[in-house]
Motif scaffolding. Structure first.
Motif, PDB file in Angstrom:
ATOM      1  N   TYR A   1      10.285   5.424  -0.510  1.00 35.42           N
ATOM      2  CA  TYR A   1      10.447   3.970  -0.573  1.00 35.42           C
ATOM      3  C   TYR A   1      11.749   3.654  -1.273  1.00 35.42           C
ATOM      4  O   TYR A   1      12.338   4.492  -1.952  1.00 35.42           O
ATOM      5  CB  TYR A   1       9.281   3.332  -1.335  1.00 35.42           C
ATOM      6  CG  TYR A   1       7.929   3.572  -0.700  1.00 35.42           C
ATOM      7  CD1 TYR A   1       7.472   2.747   0.306  1.00 35.42           C
ATOM      8  CD2 TYR A   1       7.127   4.638  -1.107  1.00 35.42           C
ATOM      9  CE1 TYR A   1       6.229   2.961   0.897  1.00 35.42           C
ATOM     10  CE2 TYR A   1       5.892   4.862  -0.519  1.00 35.42           C
ATOM     11  CZ  TYR A   1       5.448   4.023   0.477  1.00 35.42           C
ATOM     12  OH  TYR A   1       4.233   4.239   1.067  1.00 35.42           O
TER      13      TYR A   1
ATOM     14  N   GLN B   1       0.866  -1.193   0.000  1.00 34.23           N
ATOM     15  CA  GLN B   1       0.000   0.000   0.000  1.00 34.23           C
ATOM     16  C   GLN B   1       0.897   1.236   0.000  1.00 34.23           C
ATOM     17  O   GLN B   1       1.604   1.505   0.965  1.00 34.23           O
ATOM     18  CB  GLN B   1      -0.911  -0.021   1.230  1.00 34.23           C
ATOM     19  CG  GLN B   1      -1.939   1.084   1.263  1.00 34.23           C
ATOM     20  CD  GLN B   1      -2.976   0.975   0.144  1.00 34.23           C
ATOM     21  OE1 GLN B   1      -3.207  -0.109  -0.408  1.00 34.23           O
ATOM     22  NE2 GLN B   1      -3.551   2.092  -0.225  1.00 34.23           N
ATOM     23  N   LEU B   2       0.883   2.035  -1.106  1.00 39.82           N
ATOM     24  CA  LEU B   2       1.725   3.225  -1.233  1.00 39.82           C
ATOM     25  C   LEU B   2       0.972   4.466  -0.771  1.00 39.82           C
ATOM     26  O   LEU B   2      -0.243   4.549  -0.893  1.00 39.82           O
ATOM     27  CB  LEU B   2       2.158   3.410  -2.684  1.00 39.82           C
ATOM     28  CG  LEU B   2       3.013   2.297  -3.297  1.00 39.82           C
ATOM     29  CD1 LEU B   2       3.274   2.596  -4.763  1.00 39.82           C
ATOM     30  CD2 LEU B   2       4.316   2.166  -2.561  1.00 39.82           C
ATOM     31  N   GLU B   3       1.724   5.436  -0.259  1.00 41.38           N
ATOM     32  CA  GLU B   3       1.161   6.715   0.144  1.00 41.38           C
ATOM     33  C   GLU B   3       1.932   7.837  -0.555  1.00 41.38           C
ATOM     34  O   GLU B   3       3.162   7.810  -0.623  1.00 41.38           O
ATOM     35  CB  GLU B   3       1.268   6.905   1.659  1.00 41.38           C
ATOM     36  CG  GLU B   3       0.424   5.952   2.470  1.00 41.38           C
ATOM     37  CD  GLU B   3       0.557   6.225   3.968  1.00 41.38           C
ATOM     38  OE1 GLU B   3       0.550   7.417   4.354  1.00 41.38           O
ATOM     39  OE2 GLU B   3       0.678   5.249   4.713  1.00 41.38           O
ATOM     40  N   VAL B   4       1.198   8.828  -1.034  1.00 42.49           N
ATOM     41  CA  VAL B   4       1.825   9.980  -1.692  1.00 42.49           C
ATOM     42  C   VAL B   4       2.640  10.747  -0.667  1.00 42.49           C
ATOM     43  O   VAL B   4       2.190  10.992   0.446  1.00 42.49           O
ATOM     44  CB  VAL B   4       0.750  10.891  -2.336  1.00 42.49           C
ATOM     45  CG1 VAL B   4       1.386  12.159  -2.897  1.00 42.49           C
ATOM     46  CG2 VAL B   4      -0.006  10.155  -3.421  1.00 42.49           C
TER      47      VAL B   4
ATOM     48  N   LYS C   1       5.498   9.672   0.679  1.00 41.24           N
ATOM     49  CA  LYS C   1       6.384   8.757   1.428  1.00 41.24           C
ATOM     50  C   LYS C   1       7.558   8.353   0.541  1.00 41.24           C
ATOM     51  O   LYS C   1       7.460   8.325  -0.680  1.00 41.24           O
ATOM     52  CB  LYS C   1       5.632   7.500   1.863  1.00 41.24           C
ATOM     53  CG  LYS C   1       4.542   7.741   2.858  1.00 41.24           C
ATOM     54  CD  LYS C   1       5.090   7.669   4.249  1.00 41.24           C
ATOM     55  CE  LYS C   1       3.938   7.837   5.241  1.00 41.24           C
ATOM     56  NZ  LYS C   1       4.262   7.390   6.535  1.00 41.24           N
TER      57      LYS C   1
END
Length: 184
Positions: free
Chosen positions: A9, A2-5, A7
């Protein structure tokens, strides 16, 4: 995953094109780093900055509705230090009073009390004053003809002299247009 704008990585560069690079964040998630987001400097060739298989840190810029993921390598890195200028001032406006902000007062001047149009005033200061003794401005003399000239009479004389001057000027301009220039 689950990606978040916003953040950061870590991922692996899987492909390089002339417009960007593809970065695999996990086995099911791949995003693209546009060429403008590769480095803090101008990037002409992406291969000068990245290689396939390289592990990079990326920041998620956008998660599109169509499943596209926009990434940035340069925004995942700390901001670069600005180099001091040669004349000793830092880049930007730090060396100026008020951080480079200009303060204008309500009368149309700046905080030092000088008018906004001080360039023209200072620039024209070097010019010689106009000599009205040699070339006086046209002045209507009401006493020269009848002594009790009214406004209509003054206006008609002004119009006549204006038309005469305008026709002289027009004739000079027309002559300049008709004659070939003799530039060498």
């Amino acid at each position: 995953m689950q990606l978040e704008v916003g953040k950061i990585y870590e991922g692996k560069v899987t492909g390089i094109t002339k417009f960007g690079a593809f970065v695999e964040l996990d086995k099911d998630t791949t995003g693209m780093v546009h060429i403008s987001e590769v480095a803090n400097t101008f990037v002409n060739e992406i291969k000068d900055h990245l290689t396939e298989g390289q592990t990079v840190k990326v920041k998620v810029l956008n998660l599109g509705d169509d499943g596209k993921i926009s990434l940035s390598i340069k925004k995942a890195q700390p901001a670069p230090q600005r180099k001091p200028r040669e004349n000793g001032h830092q880049g930007g406006r730090e060396g100026r009073p008020n951080g480079g902000q200009r303060n204008f007062n309500r009368q149309g001047g700046n905080s030092q009390g000088r008018p906004r149009n001080d360039y023209n005033r200072d620039h024209n200061r070097d010019r010689a004053p106009q000599d009205f003794a040699k070339n006086p401005p046209p002045v209507y003399n009401a006493d020269s003809n009848s002594g009790n000239a009214d406004f209509e009479d003054m206006l008609s004389k002004f119009k006549a002299s204006s038309e005469e001057r305008f026709s002289d000027l027009k004739r000079v301009i027309d002559n300049k247009r008709k004659s070939p220039s003799r530039r060498k």
